[in-house]
Design a protein around this motif. Structure first.
Motif, PDB file in Angstrom:
ATOM      1  N   PHE A 173       0.832  -1.209   0.000  1.00 12.55           N
ATOM      2  CA  PHE A 173       0.000   0.000   0.000  1.00 12.55           C
ATOM      3  C   PHE A 173       0.866   1.258   0.000  1.00 12.55           C
ATOM      4  N   LYS A 191      -7.498   3.608  -2.025  1.00  7.81           N
ATOM      5  CA  LYS A 191      -8.768   3.617  -1.297  1.00  7.81           C
ATOM      6  C   LYS A 191      -9.600   2.385  -1.631  1.00  7.81           C
ATOM      7  N   ASN A 235      -7.908  -0.711   0.024  1.00  4.63           N
ATOM      8  CA  ASN A 235      -8.106  -0.667   1.475  1.00  4.63           C
ATOM      9  C   ASN A 235      -9.516  -1.111   1.857  1.00  4.63           C
ATOM     10  N   GLY A 271      -6.581  -7.352   6.356  1.00  2.69           N
ATOM     11  CA  GLY A 271      -6.852  -5.962   5.999  1.00  2.69           C
ATOM     12  C   GLY A 271      -6.650  -5.010   7.161  1.00  2.69           C
ATOM     13  N   SER A 288      -3.005  -4.794   8.246  1.00  5.42           N
ATOM     14  CA  SER A 288      -2.186  -3.996   7.326  1.00  5.42           C
ATOM     15  C   SER A 288      -2.407  -2.503   7.534  1.00  5.42           C
ATOM     16  N   ILE A 289      -3.626  -2.113   7.890  1.00  2.00           N
ATOM     17  CA  ILE A 289      -3.911  -0.699   8.107  1.00  2.00           C
ATOM     18  C   ILE A 289      -3.138  -0.171   9.304  1.00  2.00           C
ATOM     19  N   TYR A 318       0.298   0.309   7.997  1.00  2.00           N
ATOM     20  CA  TYR A 318       0.277   1.388   6.996  1.00  2.00           C
ATOM     21  C   TYR A 318       0.177   2.752   7.683  1.00  2.00           C
TER      22      TYR A 318
END
Length: 313
Positions: free
Chosen positions: A108, A118, A121, A185, A188-189, A192
């Motif tokens: 990302f 976007k 994500n 998900g 990973s955010i 990120y």
């Protein structure tokens, strides 16, 4: 007189601090009350783990039995199976969550199209907000012995359909895949978001020194993520003796034939509750909680010795 003035000064200062933080305190108060009511007050019920619970007499009037409830679990034929499965899945999930989350976050970070970022994500986070009942239905659509998608494809190529819900050997891979799909998900955010604080001048300096993308990732990006990786790992270690009840109960349909590879402590204690063995279920739950606390404290202590700046406390 000096002491009186000093005390008055402290009182005025405390009042000023309270007034300054009044609205922040009001914002925290509902969450603190919920935590108190649903997490701390019920902890008094752990005494049931040391009693022969009698529904007629109630928790407090029931007879004390010492460690008999713990002994019942650890000497049962199920103890080795559920502890092995719980630890095996937890360690696997912990390692794969870290690798998959960091890898996706770096992808990302290197993605330059904001619209694509976007979209991706949203796509990877969406499973995290799905009910486990819905996820179980999706898995059943894929694995249904009669008309599931997997068996349909296998039969189209001349093979024989698999009775997925009668073959425990497949489920470690199925459950691991479902878990990663659901959680990668959000994991990973987290990483990120940490990368958003990375100083771009470090990347530029590495590029000027001739570093390629791989070298930039290994020597600049990943070292920046290490503190977050350490914290998430410590918290994950605290859950080694726990597990996602919905994943192991809903997705597997709680089929007895699959217990050798799908039964964990959480599902075991749930069945104990269903059978009315509340005291034994409480004993196993207390064992889980204490073990998790010890693991977190020990792991954090090790991290504090090696790298104090990355420890939690």
């Amino acid at each position: 007189m000096e002491m009186v003035k000093l005390e008055k000064h402290k009182v005025r200062r405390n009042r000023a601090v309270f007034r300054e933080n009044f609205w922040l305190t009001m914002m925290v108060l509902p969450g603190a009350l919920l935590l108190l009511v649903f997490n701390y007050i019920p902890m008094a019920g752990v005494v049931m783990a040391f009693k022969k619970y009698n529904p007629v007499e109630g928790i407090w009037a029931s007879e004390w039995c010492g460690l008999e409830n713990f002994e019942f679990f650890f000497t049962s034929q199920d103890a080795v199976r559920v502890i092995r499965n719980t630890l095996g899945y937890s360690v696997t999930f912990l390692i794969l969550d870290l690798i998959a989350g960091v890898t996706l976050a770096i992808m990302f970070y290197n993605l330059r199209s904001r619209k694509a970022l976007k979209l991706y994500n949203t796509v990877v986070i969406l499973p995290r907000f799905m009910s486990m009942v819905i996820i179980a239905f999706i898995v059943y659509t894929l694995l249904n012995p009669s008309y599931g998608i997997f068996n349909t494809v296998i039969e189209q190529f001349g093979g024989t359909g698999v009775q997925w819900y009668m073959e425990p050997g497949y489920w470690p891979f199925i459950l691991t895949g479902v878990h990663i799909w659901q959680t990668v998900g959000m994991n990973s955010i987290i990483y990120y978001a940490s990368l958003m604080g990375l100083d771009e001048s470090l990347i530029e300096a590495a590029q000027l020194d001739g570093a390629n993308k791989w070298q930039q990732t290994m020597h600049v990006v990943i070292p920046h993520l290490v503190p977050v990786m350490v914290i998430t790992t410590i918290l994950g270690i605290g859950h080694l003796f726990s597990g996602d009840f919905g994943l192991f109960y809903q997705v597997t349909k709680d089929v007895g034939l699959l217990y050798p590879t799908t039964d964990i402590i959480n599902t075991y204690t749930f069945r104990a509750l269903q059978n009315g063995a509340l005291e034994k279920s409480t004993a196993v739950g207390l064992f889980q909680s204490l073990t998790g606390l010890i693991l977190v404290v020990v792991t954090n202590g090790i991290v504090r010795k090696i790298s104090p700046e990355n420890s939690m406390f």
